[in-house]
Design a protein around this motif. Structure first.
Motif, PDB file in Angstrom:
ATOM      1  N   PRO A   9      14.892 -18.149  -5.726  1.00  0.00           N
ATOM      2  CA  PRO A   9      14.184 -18.383  -6.996  1.00  0.00           C
ATOM      3  C   PRO A   9      13.689 -17.114  -7.689  1.00  0.00           C
ATOM      4  N   ALA A  10      13.587 -16.005  -6.958  1.00  0.00           N
ATOM      5  CA  ALA A  10      13.128 -14.751  -7.572  1.00  0.00           C
ATOM      6  C   ALA A  10      14.257 -13.988  -8.247  1.00  0.00           C
ATOM      7  N   ARG A  11      15.485 -14.404  -8.021  1.00  0.00           N
ATOM      8  CA  ARG A  11      16.637 -13.619  -8.470  1.00  0.00           C
ATOM      9  C   ARG A  11      16.653 -13.372  -9.970  1.00  0.00           C
ATOM     10  N   SER A  12      16.483 -14.403 -10.757  1.00  0.00           N
ATOM     11  CA  SER A  12      16.592 -14.241 -12.209  1.00  0.00           C
ATOM     12  C   SER A  12      15.476 -13.360 -12.757  1.00  0.00           C
ATOM     13  N   SER A  13      14.264 -13.514 -12.230  1.00  0.00           N
ATOM     14  CA  SER A  13      13.150 -12.696 -12.704  1.00  0.00           C
ATOM     15  C   SER A  13      13.358 -11.225 -12.367  1.00  0.00           C
ATOM     16  N   VAL A  14      13.778 -10.961 -11.140  1.00  0.00           N
ATOM     17  CA  VAL A  14      13.973  -9.568 -10.726  1.00  0.00           C
ATOM     18  C   VAL A  14      15.068  -8.907 -11.548  1.00  0.00           C
ATOM     19  N   ALA A  44      19.561  -2.902  -5.885  1.00  0.00           N
ATOM     20  CA  ALA A  44      18.877  -4.194  -5.948  1.00  0.00           C
ATOM     21  C   ALA A  44      19.728  -5.214  -6.702  1.00  0.00           C
ATOM     22  N   LEU A  45      20.301  -4.827  -7.844  1.00  0.00           N
ATOM     23  CA  LEU A  45      21.168  -5.746  -8.584  1.00  0.00           C
ATOM     24  C   LEU A  45      22.330  -6.207  -7.717  1.00  0.00           C
ATOM     25  N   LEU A  46      22.914  -5.289  -6.981  1.00  0.00           N
ATOM     26  CA  LEU A  46      24.034  -5.644  -6.105  1.00  0.00           C
ATOM     27  C   LEU A  46      23.578  -6.600  -5.000  1.00  0.00           C
ATOM     28  N   SER A  47      22.393  -6.346  -4.446  1.00  0.00           N
ATOM     29  CA  SER A  47      21.891  -7.221  -3.384  1.00  0.00           C
ATOM     30  C   SER A  47      21.576  -8.615  -3.898  1.00  0.00           C
ATOM     31  N   TRP A  48      21.052  -8.695  -5.123  1.00  0.00           N
ATOM     32  CA  TRP A  48      20.720  -9.990  -5.711  1.00  0.00           C
ATOM     33  C   TRP A  48      21.951 -10.677  -6.296  1.00  0.00           C
ATOM     34  N   LYS A 106       0.808  -1.212   0.000  1.00  0.00           N
ATOM     35  CA  LYS A 106       0.000   0.000   0.000  1.00  0.00           C
ATOM     36  C   LYS A 106       0.846   1.270   0.000  1.00  0.00           C
ATOM     37  N   TRP A 107       2.071   1.163   0.482  1.00  0.00           N
ATOM     38  CA  TRP A 107       2.893   2.353   0.693  1.00  0.00           C
ATOM     39  C   TRP A 107       4.023   2.487  -0.330  1.00  0.00           C
ATOM     40  N   TYR A 108       4.474   1.375  -0.859  1.00  0.00           N
ATOM     41  CA  TYR A 108       5.581   1.379  -1.827  1.00  0.00           C
ATOM     42  C   TYR A 108       5.020   1.001  -3.196  1.00  0.00           C
ATOM     43  N   LEU A 109       4.752   2.016  -4.001  1.00  0.00           N
ATOM     44  CA  LEU A 109       4.114   1.796  -5.293  1.00  0.00           C
ATOM     45  C   LEU A 109       5.119   1.898  -6.439  1.00  0.00           C
ATOM     46  N   ASN A 110       6.381   1.987  -6.107  1.00  0.00           N
ATOM     47  CA  ASN A 110       7.457   2.015  -7.097  1.00  0.00           C
ATOM     48  C   ASN A 110       8.098   0.628  -7.126  1.00  0.00           C
ATOM     49  N   VAL A 111       8.104  -0.027  -8.287  1.00  0.00           N
ATOM     50  CA  VAL A 111       8.604  -1.406  -8.343  1.00  0.00           C
ATOM     51  C   VAL A 111      10.072  -1.488  -7.946  1.00  0.00           C
ATOM     52  N   TYR A 112      10.829  -0.417  -8.168  1.00  0.00           N
ATOM     53  CA  TYR A 112      12.258  -0.480  -7.847  1.00  0.00           C
ATOM     54  C   TYR A 112      12.497  -0.453  -6.338  1.00  0.00           C
ATOM     55  N   SER A 113      11.598   0.206  -5.605  1.00  0.00           N
ATOM     56  CA  SER A 113      11.719   0.125  -4.153  1.00  0.00           C
ATOM     57  C   SER A 113      11.374  -1.281  -3.670  1.00  0.00           C
ATOM     58  N   VAL A 114      10.424  -1.932  -4.329  1.00  0.00           N
ATOM     59  CA  VAL A 114      10.091  -3.322  -3.987  1.00  0.00           C
ATOM     60  C   VAL A 114      11.291  -4.221  -4.251  1.00  0.00           C
ATOM     61  N   TYR A 115      11.919  -4.076  -5.423  1.00  0.00           N
ATOM     62  CA  TYR A 115      13.109  -4.876  -5.736  1.00  0.00           C
ATOM     63  C   TYR A 115      14.222  -4.599  -4.726  1.00  0.00           C
ATOM     64  N   TYR A 116      14.340  -3.349  -4.323  1.00  0.00           N
ATOM     65  CA  TYR A 116      15.390  -2.976  -3.353  1.00  0.00           C
ATOM     66  C   TYR A 116      15.182  -3.692  -2.026  1.00  0.00           C
ATOM     67  N   PHE A 117      13.973  -3.603  -1.474  1.00  0.00           N
ATOM     68  CA  PHE A 117      13.751  -4.163  -0.141  1.00  0.00           C
ATOM     69  C   PHE A 117      13.702  -5.695  -0.163  1.00  0.00           C
ATOM     70  N   PHE A 118      13.155  -6.278  -1.214  1.00  0.00           N
ATOM     71  CA  PHE A 118      13.207  -7.734  -1.322  1.00  0.00           C
ATOM     72  C   PHE A 118      14.676  -8.179  -1.411  1.00  0.00           C
ATOM     73  N   GLY A 119      15.445  -7.485  -2.237  1.00  0.00           N
ATOM     74  CA  GLY A 119      16.855  -7.836  -2.405  1.00  0.00           C
ATOM     75  C   GLY A 119      17.655  -7.651  -1.136  1.00  0.00           C
ATOM     76  N   ARG A 120      17.305  -6.643  -0.358  1.00  0.00           N
ATOM     77  CA  ARG A 120      18.017  -6.402   0.900  1.00  0.00           C
ATOM     78  C   ARG A 120      17.840  -7.586   1.850  1.00  0.00           C
ATOM     79  N   ALA A 121      16.615  -8.119   1.907  1.00  0.00           N
ATOM     80  CA  ALA A 121      16.378  -9.292   2.751  1.00  0.00           C
ATOM     81  C   ALA A 121      17.179 -10.490   2.248  1.00  0.00           C
ATOM     82  N   TYR A 122      17.186 -10.679   0.931  1.00  0.00           N
ATOM     83  CA  TYR A 122      17.960 -11.788   0.343  1.00  0.00           C
ATOM     84  C   TYR A 122      19.448 -11.644   0.664  1.00  0.00           C
TER      85      TYR A 122
END
Length: 357
Positions: A257-262, A289-293, A232-248
């Motif tokens: 498994p999400a790495r190649s798609s992202v 995000a690329l660096l995190s993944w 609801k708060w992060y509507l920019n896909v690159y912020s989503v990729y950033y935070f997902f990648g940070r957790a990874y």
């Protein structure tokens, strides 16, 4: 030597200059009490209509997290020390935080949330600060739905929670029901479950039995291509990729498994001038995000060149709205400090790659 004729030494020199200038800018623009500025504005470029400073905790923890990649540098250490003291001072009972500091007019009726709580707790942990003490992890684990996903808000709930401190924290909110009506009537909902919030909880808690459901949830979002509408708060896909990648990157290897798609989706958004996406902020988030993944395609080097070229004379990069007050996009937060911090992170992490060029 790269395609433009620059040698690796040239690139590293320019990276060092860019990082130094960014650190100078952030060091000069941190408030004395440790907070970093964020503005609230109705438009994404934060140029039309009103654009006003709005005190909030989350921008400070985001800037501080970026500064962790240059920890040890004297200016970064000074900023991190000030920021963590500011955030510790804002901690509420049970070791939780909300979006606003104590002097904000919304503080009285805004409940604690897991986004701020997880990110601030992770930052303090990374800095070796034993706070909150005792741990707030049982509180977070008590705030899950039946599918094992984390609610965004720490509030009283109808379903039974067998953890006394949870009720001691949340029940006093019932005394200010009238004050909180506007908060819940706006764009927040008591049952909110947001993907980036869950990714940030995963970043803090790490991979454990209680976060397996979160990993599966995030994987489904990427597999179904729902990253633009998953939070609801992060509507920019690159912020989503950033935070997902940070957790990874922080050890949540179940997201692999999400790495190649992202990475493919990020690279597909590359522009001839090196941008990833539309803006400087998009590019910085995507590069991080690329660096995190763990992906280092040619598009990454071009993005770094673009960021270096876009740095302003004072060492900053332009403000852009990072996150929103809800899906209606009525208003959102951003600042030069936030954009600059993400650009700094991208440059610093790229600089540390072997044979960066």
């Amino acid at each position: 030597m790269d395609a433009s004729g620059r040698t690796s030494a040239d690139v590293k020199r320019r990276l060092a200059v860019g990082i130094d200038r960014a650190l100078d800018y952030l060091h000069q623009h941190q408030y004395p009490h440790g907070e970093f500025c964020a503005y609230i504005s109705p438009d994404e470029a934060m140029q039309a209509g009103y654009c006003l400073p709005d005190p909030s905790l989350f921008p400070t923890v985001l800037v501080s997290n970026c500064l962790l990649y240059v920890a040890g540098e004297p200016r970064a250490e000074e900023m991190l020390t000030r920021a963590t003291r500011f955030l510790q001072y804002q901690m509420q009972r049970g070791g939780v935080w909300q979006h606003f500091p104590g002097w904000h007019p919304f503080y009285a009726f805004s409940p604690p949330d897991l986004d701020d709580t997880a990110c601030i707790s992770a930052l303090l942990q990374a800095r070796g600060i034993d706070c909150p003490k005792p741990t707030n992890i049982p509180l977070l684990l008590a705030n899950r739905n039946r599918e094992g996903l984390f609610y965004t808000w720490l509030i009283p709930r109808l379903r039974p929670v067998a953890y006394g401190p949870y009720w001691r924290l949340t029940l006093p909110q019932l005394l200010s029901v009238r004050q909180s009506v506007l908060f819940w009537r706006a764009e927040a909902a008591r049952q909110d479950v947001d993907a980036v919030v869950n990714a940030n909880v995963l970043y803090y808690l790490g991979e454990r039995a209680e976060t397996r459901a979160v990993e599966a949830y995030l994987l489904r979002i990427i597999a179904e291509g729902r990253e633009a509408s998953c939070d609801k708060w992060y509507l920019n896909v690159y912020s989503v990729y950033y935070f997902f990648g940070r957790a990874y990157h922080n050890g949540a290897t179940g997201l692999a498994p999400a790495r190649s798609s992202v990475t493919a989706r990020i690279c597909a958004a590359a522009r001839p001038d090196g941008r990833l996406g539309e803006t400087v902020l998009d590019t910085a988030l995507a590069a991080c995000a690329l660096l995190s993944w763990g992906s280092y395609p040619p598009e990454l080097a071009a993005a770094i060149e673009f960021l270096l070229a876009q740095q302003q004379p004072a060492g900053e990069w332009p403000r852009w709205r990072l996150y929103y007050g809800g899906p209606k996009r009525l208003r959102g937060w951003g600042s030069e400090e936030l954009t600059t911090a993400f650009c700094l992170e991208a440059l610093a992490r790229y600089q540390n790659l072997p044979n960066a060029s």
